[in-house]
Scaffold this active site. Structure first.
Site, short mmCIF file in Angstrom:
data_model
loop_
_atom_site.label_atom_id
_atom_site.label_comp_id
_atom_site.label_asym_id
_atom_site.label_seq_id
_atom_site.Cartn_x
_atom_site.Cartn_y
_atom_site.Cartn_z
N CYS A 108 9.89 -0.21 -9.08
CA CYS A 108 9.21 0.21 -8.09
C CYS A 108 8.46 1.32 -8.43
O CYS A 108 8.68 2.23 -9.17
CB CYS A 108 10.35 0.76 -7.24
SG CYS A 108 9.96 1.68 -5.75
N CYS A 123 2.22 -1.22 -5.46
CA CYS A 123 4.00 -1.37 -4.95
C CYS A 123 4.28 -2.71 -5.01
O CYS A 123 3.68 -3.63 -4.74
CB CYS A 123 3.83 -1.20 -3.27
SG CYS A 123 5.22 -1.53 -2.38
N ASN A 124 5.39 -2.85 -5.82
CA ASN A 124 6.14 -3.90 -6.47
C ASN A 124 6.57 -4.69 -5.15
O ASN A 124 6.46 -5.98 -5.29
CB ASN A 124 7.52 -3.71 -7.42
CG ASN A 124 7.09 -2.87 -8.76
OD1 ASN A 124 6.64 -3.67 -9.53
ND2 ASN A 124 6.91 -1.90 -8.65
N ASP A 145 0.29 1.81 -1.06
CA ASP A 145 1.86 1.90 -1.37
C ASP A 145 2.35 2.24 -0.23
O ASP A 145 2.07 2.73 0.61
CB ASP A 145 2.12 2.85 -2.70
CG ASP A 145 3.56 2.96 -2.80
OD1 ASP A 145 4.14 1.73 -2.86
OD2 ASP A 145 4.20 3.89 -3.04
N SER A 146 3.51 2.00 -0.21
CA SER A 146 4.38 2.47 0.99
C SER A 146 4.62 3.91 1.12
O SER A 146 5.52 4.57 1.56
CB SER A 146 5.95 1.66 0.95
OG SER A 146 6.51 2.33 -0.10
N TYR A 155 9.19 -0.07 2.42
CA TYR A 155 9.22 -1.29 2.39
C TYR A 155 10.17 -2.36 1.73
O TYR A 155 10.42 -3.47 2.29
CB TYR A 155 7.87 -1.67 1.38
CG TYR A 155 6.50 -1.27 2.25
CD1 TYR A 155 6.32 -0.56 3.34
CD2 TYR A 155 5.26 -1.91 1.30
CE1 TYR A 155 5.05 -0.49 3.74
CE2 TYR A 155 4.02 -1.58 1.90
CZ TYR A 155 3.79 -0.84 3.23
OH TYR A 155 2.60 -0.66 3.59
N GLY A 156 10.87 -1.54 1.01
CA GLY A 156 11.88 -2.51 0.23
C GLY A 156 13.16 -3.26 1.11
O GLY A 156 13.50 -4.10 0.95
N HIS A 197 7.69 4.06 -7.19
CA HIS A 197 8.26 5.57 -6.59
C HIS A 197 9.32 6.04 -8.01
O HIS A 197 9.35 7.07 -8.09
CB HIS A 197 9.15 5.39 -5.60
CG HIS A 197 8.43 5.30 -4.30
ND1 HIS A 197 7.76 4.32 -3.71
CD2 HIS A 197 8.26 6.49 -3.06
CE1 HIS A 197 7.07 4.88 -2.64
NE2 HIS A 197 7.37 5.90 -2.28
N1 DGL Z 1 6.73 1.90 -4.11
C1 DGL Z 1 7.35 0.68 -3.79
C2 DGL Z 1 7.62 -0.22 -4.60
O1 DGL Z 1 7.11 -0.20 -5.75
C3 DGL Z 1 8.20 0.57 -2.31
C4 DGL Z 1 9.38 1.52 -2.11
C5 DGL Z 1 9.80 1.20 -0.62
O2 DGL Z 1 9.04 1.34 -0.01
O3 DGL Z 1 10.91 0.55 -0.43
O4 DGL Z 1 8.24 -1.28 -4.64
#
Ligand code: DGL
Length: 257
Positions: free
Chosen positions: A182, A75-76, A11-12, A43-44, A184
């Site tokens: 997400c 991580c989505n 994950d990020s 990552y978004g 998070h």
């Molecule tokens: N946890 C991540 C997700 O499920 C990414 C969040 C991010 O880094 O923007 O999308």
């Protein structure tokens, strides 16, 4: 046959904890390797190319250095952008990918007003569009939560509350389903409830864990020989102090719901 090789998670940042803690309960005999790429969070808002290239590096490390028997994209955003590339390149390794739990809404409460919260990257992806139009319930709003994962990652509690109040205010009293798209966001369930009240939350963590178990069973890769799991946690923060802090937070969150 039984395989004692680890299962890799990425994950990020810390968000993937919401996935691995479910996996560990379902598969308590496995060894896990978790990579928290917090130096690259979020990552978004990154381009497809940036995400694919970073996920390629991490998958290469997991397969060739850590001998992972499977990889879970916890991580989505990474799933939405990089899963096709990774499955083609690492075709000998099962790659299990999370996605926003919009199908679950269709299965459990299709008539309720639904809010899908996710990163902009996830919502704009082709993979999400396919899912969305397959299960569209005529009663859904999509909310790109730019910056939200970062506030959760950085534990900025006051700013998080303000962000949610500002961005969710208009949905108060209207929403019955909230898709946490997400990994998070489940870490901020309590704060989301403070604004939206008693809503039904949907996230993909249980589904992806069940899928992991199915795939390992099918491929005869389960580890049936031990009675306890292990987790190696690695974080990409710049300093050893920051890495230690992430590690502590990760293991503190492991036993929470
Ligand atoms: N946890 C991540 C997700 O499920 C990414 C969040 C991010 O880094 O923007 O999308």
């Amino acid at each position: 046959m039984s395989s004692s090789k680890p299962i890799g998670f990425l994950d990020s940042g810390i968000g993937g904890i919401s996935v691995i803690r479910k996996a560990v309960r379902l598969l308590p005999n496995e060894d896990y390797f978790f990579f928290s790429d917090s130096v690259n969070n979020p990552y978004g808002d990154k381009s497809d190319e940036e995400i694919i290239s970073r996920c390629d590096e991490l998958a290469d490390f997991m397969v060739n250095k850590k001998s992972c028997k499977a990889i879970v994209l916890a991580c989505n955003t990474a799933s939405a952008k990089a899963v096709s590339f990774l499955r083609e390149k690492y075709s000998d390794t099962p790659i299990i990918a999370i996605e926003p739990a919009y199908k679950m809404v269709h299965d459990y409460n299709p008539d309720g007003f639904t809010l899908v919260m996710a990163t902009r990257g996830t919502l704009e992806s082709e993979k999400f569009h396919k899912l969305f139009y397959t299960y569209y319930n005529n009663n859904t709003s999509l909310l790109a939560c730019v910056g939200l994962a970062d506030l959760i990652e950085q534990e900025k509690k006051e700013e998080l509350k303000e962000y949610l109040e500002r961005n969710l205010h208009d949905y108060k009293g209207k929403v019955s389903n909230v898709v946490l798209g997400c990994t998070h966001y489940p870490l901020a369930k309590a704060e989301i409830k403070e604004v939206l009240g008693d809503v039904n939350f949907f996230d993909g963590a249980n589904g992806v864990s069940r899928q992991l178990k199915r795939v390992l069973t099918e491929k005869d890769l389960l580890n049936n020989q031990k009675s306890k799991f292990t987790i190696e946690f690695v974080d990409s923060s710049e300093t050893p102090e920051q890495q230690e802090q992430k590690k502590k937070r990760f293991f503190d969150l492991l036993s929470e719901e």
